[in-house]
Design a protein around this motif. Structure first.
Motif, PDB file in Angstrom:
ATOM      1  N   ASN A 266       0.810  -1.214   0.000  1.00  0.00           N
ATOM      2  CA  ASN A 266       0.000   0.000   0.000  1.00  0.00           C
ATOM      3  C   ASN A 266       0.841   1.260   0.000  1.00  0.00           C
ATOM      4  O   ASN A 266       0.470   2.263  -0.604  1.00  0.00           O
ATOM      5  N   ALA A 267       1.994   1.198   0.684  1.00  0.00           N
ATOM      6  CA  ALA A 267       2.892   2.348   0.647  1.00  0.00           C
ATOM      7  C   ALA A 267       3.361   2.575  -0.788  1.00  0.00           C
ATOM      8  O   ALA A 267       3.347   3.698  -1.304  1.00  0.00           O
ATOM      9  N   ALA A 268       3.748   1.479  -1.451  1.00  0.00           N
ATOM     10  CA  ALA A 268       4.195   1.587  -2.845  1.00  0.00           C
ATOM     11  C   ALA A 268       3.064   2.112  -3.714  1.00  0.00           C
ATOM     12  O   ALA A 268       3.263   2.958  -4.583  1.00  0.00           O
ATOM     13  N   LYS A 269       1.858   1.621  -3.441  1.00  0.00           N
ATOM     14  CA  LYS A 269       0.717   2.027  -4.247  1.00  0.00           C
ATOM     15  C   LYS A 269       0.465   3.532  -4.099  1.00  0.00           C
ATOM     16  O   LYS A 269       0.252   4.235  -5.084  1.00  0.00           O
ATOM     17  N   THR A 270       0.489   4.002  -2.851  1.00  0.00           N
ATOM     18  CA  THR A 270       0.258   5.427  -2.632  1.00  0.00           C
ATOM     19  C   THR A 270       1.326   6.252  -3.316  1.00  0.00           C
ATOM     20  O   THR A 270       1.046   7.287  -3.915  1.00  0.00           O
ATOM     21  N   GLY A 271       2.578   5.770  -3.201  1.00  0.00           N
ATOM     22  CA  GLY A 271       3.675   6.510  -3.826  1.00  0.00           C
ATOM     23  C   GLY A 271       3.579   6.543  -5.336  1.00  0.00           C
ATOM     24  O   GLY A 271       3.664   7.589  -5.963  1.00  0.00           O
ATOM     25  N   PHE A 272       3.344   5.348  -5.905  1.00  0.00           N
ATOM     26  CA  PHE A 272       3.378   5.216  -7.370  1.00  0.00           C
ATOM     27  C   PHE A 272       2.114   5.724  -8.036  1.00  0.00           C
ATOM     28  O   PHE A 272       2.139   6.523  -8.950  1.00  0.00           O
ATOM     29  N   SER A 273       0.986   5.188  -7.558  1.00  0.00           N
ATOM     30  CA  SER A 273      -0.209   5.244  -8.385  1.00  0.00           C
ATOM     31  C   SER A 273      -0.712   6.670  -8.558  1.00  0.00           C
ATOM     32  O   SER A 273      -1.419   6.957  -9.507  1.00  0.00           O
ATOM     33  N   GLU A 274      -0.339   7.564  -7.624  1.00  0.00           N
ATOM     34  CA  GLU A 274      -0.805   8.928  -7.811  1.00  0.00           C
ATOM     35  C   GLU A 274      -0.079   9.599  -8.965  1.00  0.00           C
ATOM     36  O   GLU A 274      -0.676  10.293  -9.775  1.00  0.00           O
ATOM     37  N   SER A 275       1.233   9.356  -9.049  1.00  0.00           N
ATOM     38  CA  SER A 275       1.972  10.009 -10.138  1.00  0.00           C
ATOM     39  C   SER A 275       1.973   9.198 -11.420  1.00  0.00           C
ATOM     40  O   SER A 275       1.867   9.746 -12.504  1.00  0.00           O
ATOM     41  N   TYR A 276       2.096   7.875 -11.306  1.00  0.00           N
ATOM     42  CA  TYR A 276       2.121   7.064 -12.529  1.00  0.00           C
ATOM     43  C   TYR A 276       1.133   5.901 -12.423  1.00  0.00           C
ATOM     44  O   TYR A 276       1.547   4.780 -12.182  1.00  0.00           O
ATOM     45  N   PRO A 277      -0.145   6.166 -12.598  1.00  0.00           N
ATOM     46  CA  PRO A 277      -1.113   5.065 -12.448  1.00  0.00           C
ATOM     47  C   PRO A 277      -0.894   3.924 -13.440  1.00  0.00           C
ATOM     48  O   PRO A 277      -1.105   2.757 -13.105  1.00  0.00           O
ATOM     49  N   ASP A 278      -0.430   4.252 -14.655  1.00  0.00           N
ATOM     50  CA  ASP A 278      -0.216   3.194 -15.655  1.00  0.00           C
ATOM     51  C   ASP A 278       0.871   2.244 -15.199  1.00  0.00           C
ATOM     52  O   ASP A 278       0.725   1.025 -15.224  1.00  0.00           O
ATOM     53  N   ILE A 279       1.990   2.858 -14.781  1.00  0.00           N
ATOM     54  CA  ILE A 279       3.127   2.036 -14.379  1.00  0.00           C
ATOM     55  C   ILE A 279       2.755   1.186 -13.182  1.00  0.00           C
ATOM     56  O   ILE A 279       3.156   0.032 -13.073  1.00  0.00           O
ATOM     57  N   TRP A 280       1.935   1.750 -12.294  1.00  0.00           N
ATOM     58  CA  TRP A 280       1.530   0.982 -11.119  1.00  0.00           C
ATOM     59  C   TRP A 280       0.801  -0.298 -11.518  1.00  0.00           C
ATOM     60  O   TRP A 280       1.056  -1.366 -10.961  1.00  0.00           O
ATOM     61  N   THR A 281      -0.087  -0.211 -12.509  1.00  0.00           N
ATOM     62  CA  THR A 281      -0.813  -1.412 -12.917  1.00  0.00           C
ATOM     63  C   THR A 281       0.131  -2.466 -13.481  1.00  0.00           C
ATOM     64  O   THR A 281       0.009  -3.650 -13.158  1.00  0.00           O
ATOM     65  N   TYR A 282       1.076  -2.014 -14.328  1.00  0.00           N
ATOM     66  CA  TYR A 282       2.064  -2.970 -14.838  1.00  0.00           C
ATOM     67  C   TYR A 282       2.826  -3.607 -13.683  1.00  0.00           C
ATOM     68  O   TYR A 282       3.037  -4.812 -13.628  1.00  0.00           O
ATOM     69  N   PHE A 283       3.230  -2.754 -12.754  1.00  0.00           N
ATOM     70  CA  PHE A 283       4.024  -3.209 -11.622  1.00  0.00           C
ATOM     71  C   PHE A 283       3.242  -4.225 -10.798  1.00  0.00           C
ATOM     72  O   PHE A 283       3.775  -5.269 -10.408  1.00  0.00           O
TER      73      PHE A 283
END
Lengths: 360, 303
Positions: free
Chosen positions: A300-317
């Motif tokens: 969830n920490a990673a999600k909060t960090g990533f998904s706000e700025s790069y939602p696309d990359i988060w899904t791949y990740f």
């Protein structure tokens, strides 16, 4: 030998207590915003422990825990909503043309009943579904598929009954709980501390449950259900019990979640969040109790960090994470630690027997 | 209250939904029956098929003379089949092969793959749905008295029947299909008799995935397509497999049409929401009576 085991136990207990104390002390050195986030993650961690009891120990994979989480959250939200409107009709009900409070909302006027129902309703739903499936020895992937269908059904139901649940927009705009302002910093800190304490209690209760004979039976069911049956145990009863317990814990987590996040809607409990919950446990390490907590906080920490700025990359990740964890880290992060400490131990004790556990 | 016409139309819609579910569930039933692998990326393979149809349509619009436009659909079916089968084969070789002993893990891993495929589609084609123009020979419909049966739905029904029979023929009348059934019934014994289970697994997974591609192609006839087109049908298709039981095509057929018709009837009598709940209740109730599905594969082994 005796000495090293004792030392290990001691050190592990010390580490747990240290983490617990650190979490309790977090309000002293963290900003309100971050504290709120951490509180949310810890609420997820509570759910993850329950999910791990079911999956990691008993070998039953549920893709439907979002539902139990959601029911708990909605129970709390319904009370908060009624408190905010001061006993009159919530706005969305008025919009959909209702004149008085529907019957199922009535018990939620009282906070204690709402909290109790927030744990009881998910547990009863789980008991019902669990009894009907495990009794017939529907297990493995069959149960998993059914649990996912359950998510679809409940979410459709929640979205569809606009006048009872607020539809897709869910429930939000809460004001007070027991007369305290929900959104004020001090109340939020209190919610955080409650979450930490509940997490600690759930953790130690589950630890008690797992360490004894009961835990051994669960693992036995996971690794050889039929053998347990031949030994005279009834795996269905154990599975149903664990599923029920896990549902109740999820409901508890949902209530703590809604208090800190201030909104609950069907998208938060749907198919994708439900399967993400499984990832927390998988990444942290199934079959351990500390693993799910680590997993839930990390993902969830990673999600909060990533998904706000790069939602696309988060899904791949996220997708990649599923594949990588399953293929390369079946025991999760705690598995890595175990391997590491095993290696260290091997230098001391030359003969050690590797016991390969077959997962899933 | 319910006129004859309405009953027939509801029934037809149910059969139509059933044929779509059958088309999707055929692939699932094959992979699940043979390898005990639940392929959660199946829905995304459907999406691949749908987008292939869309791409071929665009190619025809841009480069082919307009009078040949209708041909695009006829070409896209085999292309979708081959591409989806190729992706399936790749998936089997690179990932699923390593997870045969862990069915729940393969379920999670394939879900991850599905997520990646879905996001790839979103990056390439954008999140909004795109439209595919149905070929002219499938627009309009058959008028029987006062009834109107759209050609597109009749076509899907026909397609699913053709797929069913070709699978049936393949399984029961060819040497390669016989090998697949042998592995399905007794993996160790088949291996002892010289069947290469590796090859059979790969081939079966490719076939199952290929059918997903065909299903995607067919879905373009029913409306706009988007990255999540597969997910809307996939859970129902899984239920078909659960209800139908593993190891026999007959189970999948009955399950698909049973769920399709019941779903439509429930939704017609109540509403879309309650219909979904009712069908779930019916499935749970059904499993009380037949826990391992309609068609049980008999086996003396326990574990």
């Amino acid at each position: 030998m005796q000495n090293t085991i004792y030392q290990k136990l001691l050190s592990r207990r010390v580490i747990f207590s240290l983490i617990f104390l650190l979490l309790l002390a977090a309000p002293l050195f963290m900003s309100d915003f971050r504290l709120n986030l951490l509180g949310k993650f810890l609420a997820f961690a509570i759910l993850a422990i329950g999910l791990d009891l079911l999956w990691g120990y008993t070998g039953v994979l549920s893709l439907g825990h979002g539902i139990f989480f959601g029911i708990g959250a909605y129970c709390m939200a319904m009370y908060l909503k009624l408190e905010a409107t001061g006993g009159t009709l919530p706005d969305f009900m008025a919009w959909s043309g209702m004149s008085e409070l529907p019957l199922i909302w009535l018990p939620f006027q009282y906070p204690i009943i709402a909290i109790l129902l927030g744990i009881l309703i998910p547990a009863v739903v789980a008991l019902f579904i669990g009894y009907l499936t495990f009794r017939n020895r529907i297990s493995g992937v069959y149960f998993t598929i059914l649990s996912q269908a359950l998510v679809l059904v409940v979410v459709t139901l929640f979205v569809g009954s606009q006048n009872l649940t607020g539809g897709t927009s869910g429930l939000t705009n809460f004001k007070t709980l027991f007369g305290f302002q929900v959104n004020s910093a001090s109340t939020q800190t209190a919610f955080y501390l409650i979450t930490v304490v509940v997490l600690g209690l759930v953790f130690f209760a589950c630890r008690k449950l797992i360490k004894g004979r009961f835990g051994k039976i669960l693992v036995g069911i996971r690794d050889g259900e039929n053998r347990m049956r031949f030994l005279g145990y009834n795996p269905s009863a154990y599975k149903t019990f664990i599923y029920t317990l896990s549902g109740g814990i999820a409901g508890l987590a949902g209530m703590l979640f809604v208090l800190q996040v201030g909104i609950i809607s069907p998208t938060m409990i749907g198919i994708i969040p439900s399967i993400e919950m499984v990832l927390w446990v998988a990444l942290g390490g199934r079959g351990t109790l500390i693993g799910p907590i680590i997993g839930a906080v990390l993902v969830n920490a990673a999600k909060t960090g990533f998904s706000e700025s790069y939602p696309d990359i988060w899904t791949y990740f996220l997708g990649l994470l599923f594949v990588l964890v399953v293929v390369f880290l079946p025991k999760g992060i705690t598995g890595l630690f175990e391997k590491w400490s095993d290696r260290r131990k091997k230098q001391d004790v030359s003969s050690s027997v590797e016991v390969e556990k077959s997962y899933s | 209250m319910f006129g004859l016409n309405e009953i027939i139309i509801t029934l037809f819609n149910g059969i139509s939904l059933g044929s779509i579910l059958l088309l999707i569930a055929l692939g699932l039933a094959i992979t699940f029956g043979l390898m005990n692998v639940i392929n959660m990326a199946h829905g995304e393979l459907i999406m691949v098929g749908a987008y292939i149809t869309y791409v071929i349509q665009n190619l025809f619009v841009n480069y082919a003379p307009p009078e040949y436009f209708d041909l695009y659909f006829i070409i896209s079916i085999p292309v979708a089949l081959i591409v989806a089968a190729g992706i399936g084969m790749l998936l089997e070789v690179s990932l699923i092969r390593h997870l045969y002993k862990r069915p729940l893990d393969s379920l999670l891993a394939t879900w991850g793959i599905g997520l990646i495929l879905q996001q790839t589609a979103r990056s390439i084609f954008g999140a909004p749905n795109v439209g595919v123009t149905s070929p002219s020979f499938l627009t309009g419909g058959l008028e029987v008295g006062t009834l109107f049966l759209p050609y597109s739905r009749l076509f899907i029904l026909g397609l699913s029947i053709v797929c069913l029979f070709s699978i049936f023929y393949y399984f029961y009348r060819t040497a390669s299909g016989r090998r697949i059934r042998a592995v399905m019934q007794n993996r160790q014994m088949a291996e002892c008799l010289g069947v290469s289970t590796r090859k059979v697994d790969m081939l079966t997974f490719a076939i199952g995935s290929g059918f997903a591609g065909v299903a995607g192609c067919a879905l373009t006839l029913l409306g706009a397509i988007g990255p999540t087109i597969g997910t809307s049908y996939i859970i129902d298709a899984f239920m078909v497999v659960v209800v139908g039981g593993v190891g026999a095509l007959f189970g999948a057929v009955t399950g698909a049409f049973g769920i399709g018709i019941l779903n439509t009837v429930f939704e017609y009598v109540t509403n879309a929401t309650l219909g979904k709940v009712l069908i779930f209740v019916v499935i749970i109730a059904f499993l009380q009576w037949r826990p391992s599905g309609l068609v049980m594969s008999r086996s003396r082994s326990l574990d």
